[in-house]
Scaffold this motif. Structure first.
Motif, PDB file in Angstrom:
ATOM      1  N   MET A  69       0.853  -1.193   0.000  1.00 20.76           N
ATOM      2  CA  MET A  69       0.000   0.000   0.000  1.00 20.76           C
ATOM      3  C   MET A  69       0.886   1.241   0.000  1.00 20.76           C
ATOM      4  N   ILE A  70       0.496   2.246  -0.791  1.00 17.68           N
ATOM      5  CA  ILE A  70       1.164   3.545  -0.773  1.00 17.68           C
ATOM      6  C   ILE A  70       0.088   4.544  -0.351  1.00 17.68           C
ATOM      7  N   ILE A  71       0.257   5.131   0.837  1.00 16.17           N
ATOM      8  CA  ILE A  71      -0.799   5.940   1.433  1.00 16.17           C
ATOM      9  C   ILE A  71      -0.293   7.350   1.719  1.00 16.17           C
ATOM     10  N   ASP A  72      -1.090   8.351   1.310  1.00 11.91           N
ATOM     11  CA  ASP A  72      -0.774   9.739   1.641  1.00 11.91           C
ATOM     12  C   ASP A  72      -1.108   9.964   3.117  1.00 11.91           C
ATOM     13  N   ILE A  73      -0.251  10.693   3.816  1.00 12.07           N
ATOM     14  CA  ILE A  73      -0.484  10.926   5.246  1.00 12.07           C
ATOM     15  C   ILE A  73      -1.646  11.888   5.466  1.00 12.07           C
ATOM     16  N   PHE A  74      -1.706  12.964   4.702  1.00 14.93           N
ATOM     17  CA  PHE A  74      -2.728  13.992   4.928  1.00 14.93           C
ATOM     18  C   PHE A  74      -3.761  13.983   3.814  1.00 14.93           C
ATOM     19  N   MET A  75      -4.979  13.569   4.158  1.00 10.43           N
ATOM     20  CA  MET A  75      -6.083  13.540   3.199  1.00 10.43           C
ATOM     21  C   MET A  75      -7.338  14.093   3.858  1.00 10.43           C
ATOM     22  N   PRO A  76      -8.263  14.623   3.048  1.00 13.34           N
ATOM     23  CA  PRO A  76      -9.528  15.093   3.619  1.00 13.34           C
ATOM     24  C   PRO A  76     -10.284  13.937   4.292  1.00 13.34           C
ATOM     25  N   HIS A  77     -11.053  14.243   5.292  1.00 12.01           N
ATOM     26  CA  HIS A  77     -11.898  13.283   6.033  1.00 12.01           C
ATOM     27  C   HIS A  77     -11.088  12.296   6.866  1.00 12.01           C
ATOM     28  N   MET A  78      -9.784  12.477   6.942  1.00 14.43           N
ATOM     29  CA  MET A  78      -8.955  11.660   7.835  1.00 14.43           C
ATOM     30  C   MET A  78      -8.020  12.622   8.547  1.00 14.43           C
ATOM     31  N   ARG A  79      -8.010  12.561   9.850  1.00 16.63           N
ATOM     32  CA  ARG A  79      -7.219  13.514  10.631  1.00 16.63           C
ATOM     33  C   ARG A  79      -5.756  13.058  10.697  1.00 16.63           C
ATOM     34  N   GLY A  80      -4.900  13.780   9.988  1.00 12.49           N
ATOM     35  CA  GLY A  80      -3.465  13.532  10.065  1.00 12.49           C
ATOM     36  C   GLY A  80      -3.083  12.080   9.875  1.00 12.49           C
ATOM     37  N   PHE A  81      -2.567  11.494  10.948  1.00  6.96           N
ATOM     38  CA  PHE A  81      -2.028  10.141  10.862  1.00  6.96           C
ATOM     39  C   PHE A  81      -3.084   9.055  10.926  1.00  6.96           C
ATOM     40  N   GLU A  82      -4.343   9.439  11.005  1.00  2.00           N
ATOM     41  CA  GLU A  82      -5.415   8.444  11.061  1.00  2.00           C
ATOM     42  C   GLU A  82      -5.329   7.488   9.873  1.00  2.00           C
ATOM     43  N   SER A  83      -4.950   8.013   8.712  1.00  2.25           N
ATOM     44  CA  SER A  83      -4.885   7.159   7.519  1.00  2.25           C
ATOM     45  C   SER A  83      -3.851   6.050   7.700  1.00  2.25           C
ATOM     46  N   ILE A  84      -2.647   6.403   8.151  1.00  2.00           N
ATOM     47  CA  ILE A  84      -1.583   5.408   8.315  1.00  2.00           C
ATOM     48  C   ILE A  84      -1.985   4.378   9.369  1.00  2.00           C
ATOM     49  N   ARG A  85      -2.476   4.855  10.503  1.00  2.00           N
ATOM     50  CA  ARG A  85      -2.872   3.960  11.592  1.00  2.00           C
ATOM     51  C   ARG A  85      -3.997   3.018  11.139  1.00  2.00           C
ATOM     52  N   THR A  86      -5.018   3.571  10.483  1.00  2.77           N
ATOM     53  CA  THR A  86      -6.168   2.772  10.060  1.00  2.77           C
ATOM     54  C   THR A  86      -5.775   1.709   9.037  1.00  2.77           C
ATOM     55  N   PHE A  87      -5.026   2.098   8.017  1.00  2.00           N
ATOM     56  CA  PHE A  87      -4.636   1.128   6.990  1.00  2.00           C
ATOM     57  C   PHE A  87      -3.732   0.056   7.576  1.00  2.00           C
ATOM     58  N   HIS A  88      -2.830   0.436   8.480  1.00  2.00           N
ATOM     59  CA  HIS A  88      -1.939  -0.554   9.095  1.00  2.00           C
ATOM     60  C   HIS A  88      -2.730  -1.511   9.991  1.00  2.00           C
ATOM     61  N   GLU A  89      -3.710  -1.000  10.720  1.00  2.39           N
ATOM     62  CA  GLU A  89      -4.524  -1.871  11.587  1.00  2.39           C
ATOM     63  C   GLU A  89      -5.368  -2.838  10.768  1.00  2.39           C
ATOM     64  N   ARG A  90      -5.916  -2.371   9.631  1.00  2.00           N
ATOM     65  CA  ARG A  90      -6.773  -3.228   8.796  1.00  2.00           C
ATOM     66  C   ARG A  90      -5.973  -4.314   8.093  1.00  2.00           C
ATOM     67  N   ALA A  91      -4.731  -4.015   7.750  1.00  2.00           N
ATOM     68  CA  ALA A  91      -3.916  -4.981   6.996  1.00  2.00           C
ATOM     69  C   ALA A  91      -2.476  -4.930   7.493  1.00  2.00           C
ATOM     70  N   PRO A  92      -2.225  -5.428   8.712  1.00  2.00           N
ATOM     71  CA  PRO A  92      -0.877  -5.313   9.283  1.00  2.00           C
ATOM     72  C   PRO A  92       0.191  -6.098   8.527  1.00  2.00           C
ATOM     73  N   ALA A  93      -0.207  -7.118   7.760  1.00  4.59           N
ATOM     74  CA  ALA A  93       0.773  -7.933   7.041  1.00  4.59           C
ATOM     75  C   ALA A  93       1.202  -7.300   5.719  1.00  4.59           C
ATOM     76  N   ILE A  94       0.482  -6.284   5.266  1.00  4.06           N
ATOM     77  CA  ILE A  94       0.797  -5.653   3.980  1.00  4.06           C
ATOM     78  C   ILE A  94       1.709  -4.452   4.228  1.00  4.06           C
ATOM     79  N   PRO A  95       2.904  -4.441   3.625  1.00  4.53           N
ATOM     80  CA  PRO A  95       3.792  -3.297   3.834  1.00  4.53           C
ATOM     81  C   PRO A  95       3.151  -2.002   3.345  1.00  4.53           C
ATOM     82  N   LEU A  96       3.405  -0.931   4.079  1.00  4.42           N
ATOM     83  CA  LEU A  96       2.790   0.357   3.797  1.00  4.42           C
ATOM     84  C   LEU A  96       3.888   1.399   3.608  1.00  4.42           C
TER      85      LEU A  96
END
Length: 160
Positions: A69-96
């Motif tokens: 996964m390639i994830i932008d840190i700052f996106m609308p509707h996600m507060r700051g690092f929420e995106s990184i934390r959420t994607f990592h929690e949903r798929a911890p085995a997939i490198p981000l």
């Protein structure tokens, strides 16, 4: 020699081989960033799914299998690092790979190290926008080499 004797291969064959390619999810709210990454990765033999924004990315993650996964840190509707934390929690085995182009208005004040914080939240690598295509490919290859499935690691150990 007759002209009708040439056998034409089905056009779908090019697509059928795509299942063997590594599948990368790219999540960014900037369509131009998404398009540039998608074109470059497809040229380098990756299968790419683009999600413009965090919600679309989470839906894609729920319905498809990804190798990275390639994830932008700052996106609308996600507060700051929420995106990184959420994607990592949903798929911890997939490198981000976290990416950020956050710019500060006051250049005299020290900037928080967003990329270091992203690593602490589960990102395997970080890229600061704008990054070069070479830097992107190097980060992807490093992540994929480090996060090989157990079966691949076992077979590599037997061969070695």
């Amino acid at each position: 020699m007759s002209h009708g004797s040439m056998i034409e291969l089905p056009k779908r064959e090019a697509q059928t081989g795509r299942e063997d390619l590594r599948h990368i999810l790219v999540v960014d709210d900037d369509p131009m960033v998404c398009m540039a990454i998608e074109i470059y990765l497809q040229r380098n033999n990756f299968r790419v799914t683009i999600a413009e924004g965090g919600e679309a990315g989470l839906r894609a993650l729920a319905h498809e299998q990804f190798d990275l996964m390639i994830i932008d840190i700052f996106m609308p509707h996600m507060r700051g690092f929420e995106s990184i934390r959420t994607f990592h929690e949903r798929a911890p085995a997939i490198p981000l790979i976290a990416m950020s182009g956050y710019a500060f208005a006051n250049l005299n004040s020290p900037a928080p190290d967003f990329l270091r914080m992203a690593l602490e939240l589960g990102a395997a690598r970080c890229l600061r926008k704008p990054f070069t295509p070479h830097a992107l490919l190097a980060a992807i290859n490093d992540c994929l080499a480090e996060h090989r499935p157990d079966a691949e690691i076992a077979s590599a150990a037997r061969l070695g």
